[in-house]
Design a protein around this motif. Structure first.
Motif, PDB file in Angstrom:
ATOM      1  N   VAL A 213       0.841  -1.197   0.000  1.00  6.86           N
ATOM      2  CA  VAL A 213       0.000   0.000   0.000  1.00  6.86           C
ATOM      3  C   VAL A 213       0.879   1.250   0.000  1.00  6.86           C
ATOM      4  CG1 VAL A 213      -1.846   1.232   1.200  1.00  6.86           C
ATOM      5  CG2 VAL A 213      -1.688  -1.270   1.393  1.00  6.86           C
ATOM      6  N   ASN A 214       0.569   2.186  -0.874  1.00 10.29           N
ATOM      7  CA  ASN A 214       1.240   3.481  -0.850  1.00 10.29           C
ATOM      8  C   ASN A 214       0.364   4.443  -0.044  1.00 10.29           C
ATOM      9  OD1 ASN A 214       2.353   5.966  -1.269  1.00 10.29           O
ATOM     10  ND2 ASN A 214       2.378   5.849  -3.500  1.00 10.29           N
ATOM     11  N   PHE A 215       0.717   4.627   1.225  1.00  8.01           N
ATOM     12  CA  PHE A 215      -0.124   5.426   2.113  1.00  8.01           C
ATOM     13  C   PHE A 215      -0.155   6.913   1.739  1.00  8.01           C
ATOM     14  CE2 PHE A 215       0.150   1.569   4.620  1.00  8.01           C
ATOM     15  CZ  PHE A 215      -1.136   1.466   5.131  1.00  8.01           C
ATOM     16  N   GLY A 216       0.767   7.323   0.877  1.00 12.27           N
ATOM     17  CA  GLY A 216       0.756   8.713   0.427  1.00 12.27           C
ATOM     18  C   GLY A 216      -0.199   8.957  -0.729  1.00 12.27           C
ATOM     19  N   ASP A 217      -0.712   7.860  -1.279  1.00  7.49           N
ATOM     20  CA  ASP A 217      -1.529   7.958  -2.491  1.00  7.49           C
ATOM     21  C   ASP A 217      -2.984   7.618  -2.211  1.00  7.49           C
ATOM     22  OD1 ASP A 217      -1.797   8.106  -5.483  1.00  7.49           O
ATOM     23  OD2 ASP A 217      -2.380   6.009  -5.170  1.00  7.49           O
ATOM     24  N   ARG A 218      -3.865   8.546  -2.525  1.00 10.42           N
ATOM     25  CA  ARG A 218      -5.286   8.400  -2.215  1.00 10.42           C
ATOM     26  C   ARG A 218      -5.888   7.133  -2.832  1.00 10.42           C
ATOM     27  NH1 ARG A 218     -10.217   9.974  -4.487  1.00 10.42           N
ATOM     28  NH2 ARG A 218     -11.788  10.623  -2.969  1.00 10.42           N
ATOM     29  N   MET A 219      -5.592   6.903  -4.104  1.00 11.47           N
ATOM     30  CA  MET A 219      -6.192   5.746  -4.780  1.00 11.47           C
ATOM     31  C   MET A 219      -5.730   4.434  -4.160  1.00 11.47           C
ATOM     32  SD  MET A 219      -8.413   6.593  -6.891  1.00 11.47           S
ATOM     33  CE  MET A 219      -8.700   5.387  -8.172  1.00 11.47           C
ATOM     34  N   SER A 220      -4.432   4.379  -3.846  1.00  8.52           N
ATOM     35  CA  SER A 220      -3.894   3.156  -3.250  1.00  8.52           C
ATOM     36  C   SER A 220      -4.588   2.871  -1.920  1.00  8.52           C
ATOM     37  CB  SER A 220      -2.383   3.299  -3.050  1.00  8.52           C
ATOM     38  OG  SER A 220      -1.853   2.159  -2.409  1.00  8.52           O
ATOM     39  N   VAL A 221      -4.744   3.907  -1.114  1.00  9.51           N
ATOM     40  CA  VAL A 221      -5.370   3.755   0.200  1.00  9.51           C
ATOM     41  C   VAL A 221      -6.853   3.374   0.073  1.00  9.51           C
ATOM     42  CG1 VAL A 221      -6.124   5.023   2.261  1.00  9.51           C
ATOM     43  CG2 VAL A 221      -3.770   5.261   1.433  1.00  9.51           C
ATOM     44  N   LEU A 222      -7.584   4.115  -0.759  1.00 10.57           N
ATOM     45  CA  LEU A 222      -9.027   3.874  -0.841  1.00 10.57           C
ATOM     46  C   LEU A 222      -9.353   2.532  -1.489  1.00 10.57           C
ATOM     47  CD1 LEU A 222     -10.491   7.429  -1.656  1.00 10.57           C
ATOM     48  CD2 LEU A 222     -10.236   6.283   0.555  1.00 10.57           C
ATOM     49  N   LYS A 223      -8.546   2.130  -2.465  1.00  9.09           N
ATOM     50  CA  LYS A 223      -8.817   0.821  -3.086  1.00  9.09           C
ATOM     51  C   LYS A 223      -8.507  -0.321  -2.119  1.00  9.09           C
ATOM     52  CE  LYS A 223      -8.701   1.704  -8.012  1.00  9.09           C
ATOM     53  NZ  LYS A 223      -8.030   1.418  -9.299  1.00  9.09           N
ATOM     54  N   THR A 224      -7.462  -0.140  -1.320  1.00  6.81           N
ATOM     55  CA  THR A 224      -7.176  -1.160  -0.302  1.00  6.81           C
ATOM     56  C   THR A 224      -8.301  -1.181   0.734  1.00  6.81           C
ATOM     57  OG1 THR A 224      -4.824  -0.721  -0.602  1.00  6.81           O
ATOM     58  CG2 THR A 224      -5.441  -2.012   1.322  1.00  6.81           C
ATOM     59  N   ALA A 225      -8.756   0.015   1.120  1.00  7.11           N
ATOM     60  CA  ALA A 225      -9.849   0.114   2.089  1.00  7.11           C
ATOM     61  C   ALA A 225     -11.095  -0.589   1.560  1.00  7.11           C
ATOM     62  CB  ALA A 225     -10.164   1.578   2.391  1.00  7.11           C
ATOM     63  N   MET A 226     -11.390  -0.364   0.300  1.00  6.17           N
ATOM     64  CA  MET A 226     -12.555  -0.995  -0.317  1.00  6.17           C
ATOM     65  C   MET A 226     -12.411  -2.514  -0.286  1.00  6.17           C
ATOM     66  SD  MET A 226     -14.160  -0.413  -4.109  1.00  6.17           S
ATOM     67  CE  MET A 226     -13.285  -1.668  -5.040  1.00  6.17           C
ATOM     68  N   THR A 227     -11.220  -2.987  -0.617  1.00  6.86           N
ATOM     69  CA  THR A 227     -10.978  -4.436  -0.585  1.00  6.86           C
ATOM     70  C   THR A 227     -11.248  -4.996   0.806  1.00  6.86           C
ATOM     71  OG1 THR A 227      -9.314  -4.270  -2.320  1.00  6.86           O
ATOM     72  CG2 THR A 227      -9.231  -6.227  -0.931  1.00  6.86           C
ATOM     73  N   PHE A 228     -10.703  -4.321   1.828  1.00  6.34           N
ATOM     74  CA  PHE A 228     -10.888  -4.800   3.203  1.00  6.34           C
ATOM     75  C   PHE A 228     -12.354  -4.772   3.612  1.00  6.34           C
ATOM     76  CE2 PHE A 228      -6.288  -3.603   4.639  1.00  6.34           C
ATOM     77  CZ  PHE A 228      -5.814  -4.749   4.024  1.00  6.34           C
ATOM     78  N   GLU A 229     -13.056  -3.702   3.286  1.00  8.46           N
ATOM     79  CA  GLU A 229     -14.455  -3.582   3.730  1.00  8.46           C
ATOM     80  C   GLU A 229     -15.349  -4.602   3.030  1.00  8.46           C
ATOM     81  OE1 GLU A 229     -15.177  -2.014   6.278  1.00  8.46           O
ATOM     82  OE2 GLU A 229     -13.579  -0.544   6.515  1.00  8.46           O
ATOM     83  N   ASP A 230     -15.205  -4.702   1.706  1.00  8.63           N
ATOM     84  CA  ASP A 230     -16.015  -5.692   0.984  1.00  8.63           C
ATOM     85  C   ASP A 230     -15.690  -7.103   1.475  1.00  8.63           C
ATOM     86  OD1 ASP A 230     -17.358  -3.830  -0.592  1.00  8.63           O
ATOM     87  OD2 ASP A 230     -15.931  -3.964  -2.254  1.00  8.63           O
ATOM     88  N   LEU A 231     -14.416  -7.310   1.740  1.00  9.95           N
ATOM     89  CA  LEU A 231     -13.978  -8.621   2.230  1.00  9.95           C
ATOM     90  C   LEU A 231     -14.588  -8.906   3.607  1.00  9.95           C
ATOM     91  CD1 LEU A 231     -12.057 -11.025   1.582  1.00  9.95           C
ATOM     92  CD2 LEU A 231     -10.280  -9.813   2.854  1.00  9.95           C
ATOM     93  N   GLY A 232     -14.580  -7.900   4.465  1.00  7.51           N
ATOM     94  CA  GLY A 232     -15.152  -8.046   5.799  1.00  7.51           C
ATOM     95  C   GLY A 232     -16.640  -8.372   5.729  1.00  7.51           C
ATOM     96  N   VAL A 233     -17.360  -7.658   4.885  1.00  4.47           N
ATOM     97  CA  VAL A 233     -18.793  -7.914   4.712  1.00  4.47           C
ATOM     98  C   VAL A 233     -19.011  -9.350   4.244  1.00  4.47           C
ATOM     99  CG1 VAL A 233     -20.838  -7.338   3.331  1.00  4.47           C
ATOM    100  CG2 VAL A 233     -19.404  -5.504   4.263  1.00  4.47           C
ATOM    101  N   SER A 234     -18.236  -9.762   3.256  1.00  2.08           N
ATOM    102  CA  SER A 234     -18.405 -11.119   2.706  1.00  2.08           C
ATOM    103  C   SER A 234     -18.053 -12.178   3.745  1.00  2.08           C
ATOM    104  CB  SER A 234     -17.554 -11.301   1.453  1.00  2.08           C
ATOM    105  OG  SER A 234     -16.206 -11.614   1.772  1.00  2.08           O
ATOM    106  N   ALA A 235     -17.112 -11.855   4.628  1.00  5.61           N
ATOM    107  CA  ALA A 235     -16.703 -12.799   5.669  1.00  5.61           C
ATOM    108  C   ALA A 235     -17.806 -12.969   6.717  1.00  5.61           C
ATOM    109  CB  ALA A 235     -15.418 -12.325   6.339  1.00  5.61           C
ATOM    110  N   TYR A 236     -18.380 -11.856   7.172  1.00  3.66           N
ATOM    111  CA  TYR A 236     -19.470 -11.949   8.151  1.00  3.66           C
ATOM    112  C   TYR A 236     -20.680 -12.652   7.530  1.00  3.66           C
ATOM    113  CZ  TYR A 236     -17.293  -9.021  11.742  1.00  3.66           C
ATOM    114  OH  TYR A 236     -16.475  -8.546  12.729  1.00  3.66           O
ATOM    115  N   ASN A 237     -20.969 -12.328   6.275  1.00  4.42           N
ATOM    116  CA  ASN A 237     -22.115 -12.972   5.608  1.00  4.42           C
ATOM    117  C   ASN A 237     -21.891 -14.478   5.476  1.00  4.42           C
ATOM    118  OD1 ASN A 237     -23.554 -10.628   5.360  1.00  4.42           O
ATOM    119  ND2 ASN A 237     -23.006 -10.251   3.227  1.00  4.42           N
ATOM    120  N   GLY A 238     -20.664 -14.857   5.161  1.00  2.00           N
ATOM    121  CA  GLY A 238     -20.368 -16.270   4.966  1.00  2.00           C
ATOM    122  C   GLY A 238     -20.168 -17.030   6.270  1.00  2.00           C
TER     123      GLY A 238
END
Lengths: 232, 217
Positions: free
Chosen positions: A130-155
């Motif tokens: 992750v490039n913490f200085g870069d908005r896209m890098s941070v937000l896309k990683t965040a999206m991955t984690f959140e969607d992943l978290g949702v899918s994990a709780y659902n599953g």
């Protein structure tokens, strides 16, 4: 099972399969140090000590430890996001991201307390991709984690035996889904993306993933190898 | 058309998720004997999972959910038809509307003949929100109420579905979609997309008290 996999996970996976496998295999922690990958707080001796896999266990404790592992990962990520804000982070985004950080820390502490002595150790994370200085890098990683978290709780919900724990998971998963929608809205404001067709099927249901798939996707970000041999 | 076929037409994933048949298939196949053909087994499983075999408690929860989905579906349909949503947000509300319609289809086809009828709705709540389909602020405020209530309702009902993994997983997968809606509607309104680190669950009685003013009959 024909569970819907999350395409965004694969798409945004920051490391290629081989490297992910290495990290997963247990040699990874040492390798990360040897090759100079930035792993905050990780010393060589600890790296070897942690090269042994952590198994989440079975039953409700296994599911809780599974959630605890994911919340540890998210809490560590957002703590870093707030500690080293990306270029151009405005007050609106900072407020929302700081709220999310506080939520994830609260979730982590909730599971830590609920598990007590049965909890898995603190996991060493690796955000070198992750490039913490870069908005896209941070937000896309965040999206991955959140969607992943949702899918994990659902599953994972159906594996919970105690109504109390299921209720607790239920009060957390919807907040994770709110995070997911919010991060997605930051990426593409006021479009269909907050609940995009890449995560919500034509039947109107969100992604659901079993622990094996979730751990595989999270693997590149966790130095400590985590296994779920006793979970469905 | 049986429920299996209906579900497959709706969404190939759902046939797997809702049906969650691996174990069911195995046990039924054993009962019927190894020579039973797949269609025979599937037909038997279909009755077992969705027909008279559906536990009354599961049917009750799904019908409660269906009532809320009817309400949301009708609300967005009428709002979009009336043109109350500004162009800037039309994509957002069309997406939400499509999901609510899909939830109605999913739940009603799962319940089959046991599905409750769609009520008559009055989104003005007896005149209290007379301008709901003319004033976007009112419309968005009610949208937020319905979405947040939906999230709390699914959270409250989850433990009642614990006997049926298929129904529980499907409800959870709808639950998180409602939470995504709730967050986005809140962002549209310019308020925080959450109330805190945890969402509160509502009992069926609390939910019905909240939505009864919008239900005519």
């Amino acid at each position: 099972m024909t569970e819907q996999q999350n395409p965004s996970i694969a798409k945004h996976r920051p490391v290629e399969g081989r490297r992910a496998f290495l990290r997963w295999s247990g040699v990874a922690a040492a390798a990360a140090v040897a090759f100079g990958v930035n792993v905050p707080g990780l010393k060589l001796g600890e790296a070897f000590a942690q090269s042994r896999a952590v198994d989440l266990g079975g039953g409700d404790l296994g599911v809780l430890n599974y959630a605890y592992a994911l919340e540890q990962l998210e809490a560590a990520f957002y703590t870093q996001v707030i500690a080293s804000p990306y270029a151009g982070m405005n007050a609106y985004e900072r407020t929302l991201l700081n709220d999310i950080r506080a939520h994830e820390v609260s979730h982590r502490e909730f599971f830590k307390k609920a598990l007590g002595a049965n909890r898995i150790p603190d996991l060493e994370v690796n955000f070198s991709a992750v490039n913490f200085g870069d908005r896209m890098s941070v937000l896309k990683t965040a999206m991955t984690f959140e969607d992943l978290g949702v899918s994990a709780y659902n599953g994972g919900g159906a594996a919970i035996q105690s109504p109390r724990y299921l209720a607790a998971a239920g009060s957390i998963v919807s907040v994770e889904a709110r995070h997911a929608a919010t991060i997605r809205d930051m990426l593409r404001p006021f479009t269909e993306y907050f609940a995009g067709d890449d995560v919500v099927s034509r039947g109107g249901v969100d992604v659901s993933n079993p622990p094996s798939a979730v751990l595989r996707a999270a693997g590149p970000f966790i130095v400590t190898p985590v296994t779920a041999t006793q979970l469905p | 058309m049986n429920n299996d076929m209906l579900l497959s037409t709706l969404d190939p994933d759902l046939a797997g998720a809702l049906a969650s048949r691996r174990d069911l298939f195995r046990s039924t196949a054993m009962k019927l004997g190894a020579v039973a053909s797949a269609p025979v087994v599937l037909a038997a499983v279909s009755t077992q999972a969705f027909g008279q075999g559906m536990p009354a408690q599961v049917a009750e929860v799904l019908n409660f959910a269906l009532t809320l989905e009817y309400l949301e579906d009708e609300f967005y349909r009428q709002g979009l038809r009336a043109g109350v949503v500004p162009d800037r947000f039309s994509v957002v509300f069309r997406q939400i509307s499509e999901h609510e319609a899909a939830h109605v289809t999913l739940l009603s086809s799962t319940l089959g003949a046991g599905a409750v009828a769609k009520p008559q709705f009055d989104f003005t709540a007896g005149g209290k929100y007379a301008n709901v389909f003319r004033d976007f602020k009112t419309f968005a405020t009610l949208a937020q109420t319905f979405e947040d209530t939906g999230v709390a309702a699914y959270a409250g009902q989850a433990p009642a579905l614990m006997g049926s993994n298929a129904a529980l997983t499907t409800a959870l997968r709808i639950h998180s979609v409602e939470a995504r809606h709730a967050a986005e509607v809140r962002l549209v309104r310019g308020v925080k997309p959450w109330k805190g680190a945890y969402d509160k669950a509502m009992t069926k009685q609390q939910v019905m008290a909240a939505v009864t003013p919008f239900i005519d009959a």
